[in-house]
Write a protein that holds these residues in place. Structure first.
Motif, mmCIF file in Angstrom:
data_model
loop_
_atom_site.group_PDB
_atom_site.id
_atom_site.type_symbol
_atom_site.label_atom_id
_atom_site.label_comp_id
_atom_site.label_asym_id
_atom_site.label_seq_id
_atom_site.Cartn_x
_atom_site.Cartn_y
_atom_site.Cartn_z
ATOM 1 N N HIS A 195 14.646 -47.496 -18.880
ATOM 2 C CA HIS A 195 15.683 -47.396 -17.854
ATOM 3 C C HIS A 195 15.304 -48.372 -16.745
ATOM 4 O O HIS A 195 14.296 -48.184 -16.065
ATOM 5 N N ASN A 240 21.500 -36.419 -13.940
ATOM 6 C CA ASN A 240 21.944 -36.945 -15.229
ATOM 7 C C ASN A 240 22.184 -35.805 -16.202
ATOM 8 O O ASN A 240 21.749 -34.670 -15.986
ATOM 9 N N SER A 259 16.900 -35.105 -14.258
ATOM 10 C CA SER A 259 16.833 -36.169 -13.265
ATOM 11 C C SER A 259 15.731 -37.138 -13.677
ATOM 12 O O SER A 259 15.003 -36.884 -14.636
ATOM 13 N N ILE A 312 24.023 -40.753 -22.289
ATOM 14 C CA ILE A 312 23.448 -40.436 -20.985
ATOM 15 C C ILE A 312 24.564 -40.522 -19.956
ATOM 16 O O ILE A 312 25.255 -41.537 -19.850
ATOM 17 N N LYS A 344 25.790 -39.821 -15.813
ATOM 18 C CA LYS A 344 25.264 -39.867 -14.445
ATOM 19 C C LYS A 344 26.354 -39.388 -13.498
ATOM 20 O O LYS A 344 27.543 -39.625 -13.735
ATOM 21 N N PHE A 402 30.083 -35.981 -13.705
ATOM 22 C CA PHE A 402 29.331 -36.766 -14.677
ATOM 23 C C PHE A 402 30.237 -37.768 -15.388
ATOM 24 O O PHE A 402 31.362 -37.430 -15.773
#
Length: 525
Positions: free
Chosen positions: A88, A125, A144, A180, A182, A189
């Motif tokens: 990431h 997340n 997170s 994923i 966020k 999200f």
């Protein structure tokens, strides 16, 4: 059956459910090669293969355990554990993701397959595992990241960095997409990355080396799938300090389960301990010129904060942790200096030898386990503060935009004023003096005993100040939380997440209970 024999039999049965069979009362470990058909690939349509996986096994302190054949690992009820390691990277404005590798871990999935969907709405997340063809949601968990914390620092405004991260999920029987998500500006999200995963392809890492050390059973109350599984890792302990690590892990676990609501739900937990010996005692503290090599790379001074303790070596962390059944991790560093840290859904840390180790262990675990926000606001932190007051996702902090919709309204008695008054000005005046003295002690590198004494005086002063206030035990909305003096509010005047008190407030306790229920059976009413 005697109580002693009953406890021993229960522990043996629980360990066997985790992939182990109890044999004798001495502490030894054997590794057995088992056959599994668990492989994985990324964004390909590779041909399915059958692989032979070496299952690393371990033992509890109460018994010697020899790995079973494929019974536990290959059981339809408990699939294998898949770990997707990825990078990431980015900066304050942009972020990218890239697959590193996918691993089939040695032990079966530790969780209850009836509780695969996370509805708690926690974390910055969310990971979702969906069927690649139908889109059916198979698994989700909020979490997170260290990256998100770093992205709020001054360094992220002008520098790119990459961080190792992982998500774990039960092995599916067909190709899936791992997404994923966020939170956006509205707190909702949205997907930021997706990758296709085929669990029966050839390029998976599926053969594991034998476990380098043996997990110790600190508390064994049932099969991993039926319990919340906490793994206590040690970092900075020499070979001669392994007994010290075990004793400390037991002491801190005992303290955790003396604090409500962990106290009432203690039987819903398994606790394991694991540590690799180091050449030197203690972990690195760069601000004082101390640099030690340690298996997990845990250190002080993360993001320039002298008390912030984390590891940035996610691979080392996961490769050690995979040798025990776990869902949550707390790392004990073999240091006296006050410090710790906690990332929701990742891990937490605590300075094991500090006078305040009990408090640190529970406070930091509150971040990691339940996603609790820090309620204090007068201590310096590494993150950027200020700016717009968005509604936090954390259950114990609010921007209080609409008191009628307060997220913890069920705990507020009718007639309670919102916001709720408290001796804020007097507290801040005292806190400024305290923080000045604290900074001076650190700058002069004074003995830790002097810092500990300061912390005791600070708590005594706060207790005396708050004891005279009519809202001392009121659930309301007290301004000052989430590192901000204004614009954010906490549920009660005092809490383990606000100062060094010894109790969670009602809202934090409820938030902890919600996560216990997600991973274990609901409390018996």
């Amino acid at each position: 059956m005697s109580r002693t024999n009953l406890i021993g039999a229960l522990a043996a049965a629980c360990i066997a459910a985790a992939g182990f069979t109890a044999a004798t009362a001495t502490a030894t470990t054997t590794t057995t090669t088992t056959t599994a058909t668990a492989t994985i690939a990324i964004a390909t349509t590779a041909t399915a293969t059958t692989a032979t996986a070496t299952t690393a096994t371990a033992s509890a302190s109460a018994a010697t355990n020899t790995a079973t054949t494929a019974n536990a690992a290959a059981s339809p009820a408990q699939p294998a554990t898949v770990r997707l390691d990825y990078i990431h990277s980015g900066n304050a404005l942009n972020e990218q993701y890239a697959v590193d590798r996918v691993v089939i871990e040695p032990l079966p999935w530790p969780g209850d397959m009836r509780s695969t969907i996370d509805d708690t709405n926690r974390g910055n997340n969310l990971v979702e595992v969906v069927d690649a063809e139908s889109g059916e949601l198979l698994y989700s968990r909020g979490f997170s990241t260290v990256f998100a914390e770093w992205a709020s620092t001054e360094e992220a405004a002008h520098t790119n960095r990459g961080f190792q991260e992982s998500v774990r999920f039960p092995k599916p029987d067909k190709p899936v997409r791992v997404r994923i998500l966020k939170r956006d500006e509205r707190g909702a999200f949205s997907v930021v990355w997706t990758t296709r995963v085929d669990t029966d392809a050839m390029d998976v890492v599926r053969k594991q080396a034998a476990a380098p050390v043996k997990p110790i059973g600190i508390r064994v109350n049932g099969a991993p799938k039926d319990k919340v599984d906490l793994l206590i890792l040690g970092d900075g302990y020499t070979a001669g300090e392994m007994k010290k690590f075990e004793a400390t892990a037991r002491k801190l676990a005992d303290h955790l389960f003396s604090v409500s609501p962990f106290k009432e739900r203690a039987n819903d937990f398994n606790v394991w301990a694991l540590a690799l010996p180091t050449a030197e005692s203690g972990v690195s503290r760069p601000s004082t010129g101390v640099h030690h090599a340690s298996p997990l790379g845990t250190r002080y001074d993360i993001f320039g904060s002298e008390r912030y303790v984390l590891t940035l070596d996610n691979r080392a962390l996961r490769e050690l942790a995979q040798n025990a059944s776990y869902e949550f991790i707390e790392i004990l560093v073999n240091n006296d200096t006050y410090g710790g840290g906690g990332i929701f859904g990742q891990f937490s840390t605590a300075a094991a030898n500090n006078d305040w180790a009990n408090y640190l262990f529970v406070h930091e675990f509150g971040h990691h386990f339940a996603g609790l926000a820090d309620e204090y606001y007068t201590s310096p932190v590494a993150y950027a503060t200020g700016g717009a007051r968005r509604e936090p996702w954390e259950p114990n902090a609010t921007a209080l935009r609409d008191p009628a919709k307060l997220k913890w309204k069920k705990f507020v008695k009718d007639g309670t004023p919102l916001p709720t008054s408290w001796p804020k000005e007097a507290y801040e005046t005292a806190s400024r003096a305290y923080q000045k003295e604290r900074a001076a002690l650190r700058a002069a590198n004074r003995p830790e005993s002097e810092m500990s004494a300061l912390f005791h005086r600070d708590l005594e002063q706060s207790n005396a100040l708050f004891s005279r206030d009519p809202h001392r035990h009121t659930v309301g909305a007290f301004e000052g939380a989430n590192y901000e003096a204004t614009g954010y509010f906490r549920p009660e005047m005092q809490c383990l997440m606000f100062d060094r008190s010894d109790k969670f407030c009602s809202v934090c306790a409820d938030a902890v209970t919600t996560i216990i229920d997600l991973y274990s059976r609901p409390a018996i009413k």
